[in-house]
Write a protein that holds these residues in place. Structure first.
Motif, PDB file in Angstrom:
ATOM      1  N   ARG A 121     -22.927   9.328 -20.277  1.00 18.54           N
ATOM      2  CA  ARG A 121     -21.846   8.045 -21.084  1.00 18.54           C
ATOM      3  C   ARG A 121     -21.125   7.556 -19.691  1.00 18.54           C
ATOM      4  O   ARG A 121     -20.868   6.498 -19.790  1.00 18.54           O
ATOM      5  CB  ARG A 121     -21.098   8.801 -22.162  1.00 18.54           C
ATOM      6  N   ARG A 122     -20.493   8.501 -18.983  1.00 19.19           N
ATOM      7  CA  ARG A 122     -19.480   8.258 -17.671  1.00 19.19           C
ATOM      8  C   ARG A 122     -20.138   7.419 -16.915  1.00 19.19           C
ATOM      9  O   ARG A 122     -19.896   6.276 -16.173  1.00 19.19           O
ATOM     10  CB  ARG A 122     -19.060   9.151 -17.265  1.00 19.19           C
ATOM     11  N   ILE A 123     -21.657   7.771 -16.646  1.00 16.63           N
ATOM     12  CA  ILE A 123     -22.415   6.767 -15.645  1.00 16.63           C
ATOM     13  C   ILE A 123     -22.557   5.384 -16.203  1.00 16.63           C
ATOM     14  O   ILE A 123     -22.599   4.396 -15.265  1.00 16.63           O
ATOM     15  CB  ILE A 123     -23.857   7.658 -15.127  1.00 16.63           C
ATOM     16  N   GLU A 124     -23.235   5.430 -17.556  1.00 12.02           N
ATOM     17  CA  GLU A 124     -23.494   4.056 -18.289  1.00 12.02           C
ATOM     18  C   GLU A 124     -21.973   3.383 -18.132  1.00 12.02           C
ATOM     19  O   GLU A 124     -22.064   1.898 -17.637  1.00 12.02           O
ATOM     20  CB  GLU A 124     -23.696   4.347 -19.560  1.00 12.02           C
ATOM     21  N   ALA A 125     -20.792   4.079 -18.404  1.00 12.31           N
ATOM     22  CA  ALA A 125     -19.473   3.236 -18.170  1.00 12.31           C
ATOM     23  C   ALA A 125     -19.219   2.904 -16.648  1.00 12.31           C
ATOM     24  O   ALA A 125     -18.819   1.598 -16.752  1.00 12.31           O
ATOM     25  CB  ALA A 125     -18.261   4.089 -18.502  1.00 12.31           C
ATOM     26  N   ARG A 139     -13.431  14.207 -11.814  1.00 11.97           N
ATOM     27  CA  ARG A 139     -13.030  14.360 -13.237  1.00 11.97           C
ATOM     28  C   ARG A 139     -14.054  14.866 -14.069  1.00 11.97           C
ATOM     29  O   ARG A 139     -13.606  15.731 -14.895  1.00 11.97           O
ATOM     30  CB  ARG A 139     -12.676  12.846 -13.734  1.00 11.97           C
ATOM     31  N   LEU A 140     -15.519  14.625 -13.908  1.00 12.37           N
ATOM     32  CA  LEU A 140     -16.544  15.154 -14.538  1.00 12.37           C
ATOM     33  C   LEU A 140     -16.382  16.910 -14.374  1.00 12.37           C
ATOM     34  O   LEU A 140     -16.483  17.751 -15.384  1.00 12.37           O
ATOM     35  CB  LEU A 140     -17.631  14.724 -14.263  1.00 12.37           C
ATOM     36  N   ALA A 141     -16.090  17.190 -13.149  1.00 15.37           N
ATOM     37  CA  ALA A 141     -16.341  18.708 -12.661  1.00 15.37           C
ATOM     38  C   ALA A 141     -14.912  19.232 -13.488  1.00 15.37           C
ATOM     39  O   ALA A 141     -15.098  20.395 -14.100  1.00 15.37           O
ATOM     40  CB  ALA A 141     -16.215  18.942 -11.298  1.00 15.37           C
ATOM     41  N   ALA A 142     -13.807  18.799 -13.395  1.00 17.50           N
ATOM     42  CA  ALA A 142     -12.543  19.257 -13.928  1.00 17.50           C
ATOM     43  C   ALA A 142     -12.699  19.207 -15.455  1.00 17.50           C
ATOM     44  O   ALA A 142     -12.156  20.343 -15.993  1.00 17.50           O
ATOM     45  CB  ALA A 142     -11.401  18.376 -13.574  1.00 17.50           C
ATOM     46  N   ASP A 143     -13.337  18.482 -16.016  1.00 17.21           N
ATOM     47  CA  ASP A 143     -13.221  18.255 -17.457  1.00 17.21           C
ATOM     48  C   ASP A 143     -14.142  19.198 -18.165  1.00 17.21           C
ATOM     49  O   ASP A 143     -14.061  19.651 -19.313  1.00 17.21           O
ATOM     50  CB  ASP A 143     -13.516  16.902 -18.095  1.00 17.21           C
ATOM     51  N   HIS A 144     -15.200  19.694 -17.265  1.00 16.28           N
ATOM     52  CA  HIS A 144     -16.181  21.021 -17.793  1.00 16.28           C
ATOM     53  C   HIS A 144     -15.582  22.191 -16.891  1.00 16.28           C
ATOM     54  O   HIS A 144     -16.544  23.189 -17.184  1.00 16.28           O
ATOM     55  CB  HIS A 144     -17.421  20.361 -17.531  1.00 16.28           C
ATOM     56  N   GLY A 145     -14.505  22.313 -16.655  1.00 15.46           N
ATOM     57  CA  GLY A 145     -13.958  23.726 -15.942  1.00 15.46           C
ATOM     58  C   GLY A 145     -14.697  24.253 -14.577  1.00 15.46           C
ATOM     59  O   GLY A 145     -14.970  25.247 -14.446  1.00 15.46           O
ATOM     60  N   LEU A 146     -14.872  23.021 -13.970  1.00 15.31           N
ATOM     61  CA  LEU A 146     -15.790  23.459 -12.641  1.00 15.31           C
ATOM     62  C   LEU A 146     -15.128  23.013 -11.354  1.00 15.31           C
ATOM     63  O   LEU A 146     -15.830  22.951 -10.299  1.00 15.31           O
ATOM     64  CB  LEU A 146     -17.190  22.574 -12.781  1.00 15.31           C
ATOM     65  N   ASP A 147     -13.916  22.937 -11.520  1.00 13.34           N
ATOM     66  CA  ASP A 147     -12.979  22.550 -10.285  1.00 13.34           C
ATOM     67  C   ASP A 147     -12.785  23.728  -9.449  1.00 13.34           C
ATOM     68  O   ASP A 147     -12.854  24.693  -9.558  1.00 13.34           O
ATOM     69  CB  ASP A 147     -11.816  21.734 -10.656  1.00 13.34           C
TER      70      ASP A 147
END
Length: 144
Positions: free
Chosen positions: A57-61, A136-144
């Motif tokens: 979704r983020r890549i499409e946006a 943002r993707l990593a942070a939103d999925h607990g991977l930062d």
């Protein structure tokens, strides 16, 4: 399925000619070696599938927002296939170590999946907008 090529750590002697006198170093090199994975790779687990769906979704946006100035070298991967391959490599202990580095990491999806598979993962990306998207993707999925 074709065998996956993975890196096998070796040491190589390197002579550095400058500054004088030359210095002999033992440098790690990474040779590509074939890795045979099972014909059927494991499907993404729920957490991985959620990341993949969110990333798509983020890549499409991102692509839609950049129609006037596209990133021509940005090509998303088959993230489910990559996920299965990473999990297969991790479960079979085929990697030469725990570090995973993705050059040209784009949205950071593969680096995130590598982290979820247990690797100490890093991504390297030149495009600032993609770096921000990946953070943002990593942070939103607990991977930062």
């Amino acid at each position: 399925m074709k065998p996956l090529l993975a890196c096998q750590k070796q040491l190589e002697d390197k002579t550095i000619g400058t500054p004088w006198p030359p210095v002999l170093l033992r440098c790690p090199i990474m040779a590509l070696v074939p890795v045979n994975l099972p014909g059927v790779l494991p499907a993404p687990a729920a957490r991985e599938a959620a990341l993949i769906d969110d990333a798509r979704r983020r890549i499409e946006a991102f692509v839609e927002s950049r129609l006037d100035r596209p990133v021509h070298s940005f090509v998303p991967s088959d993230f489910s296939l990559v996920c299965g391959a990473l999990r297969g490599v991790a479960m079979a202990h085929l990697a030469p170590g725990e570090v995973f580095c993705e050059w040209g990491s784009g949205a950071g999806v593969v680096a995130c999946l590598a982290a979820m598979a247990g690797f100490d993962a890093r991504g390297i990306e030149f495009e600032a907008d993609l770096v921000e998207l990946s953070r943002r993707l990593a942070a939103d999925h607990g991977l930062d």
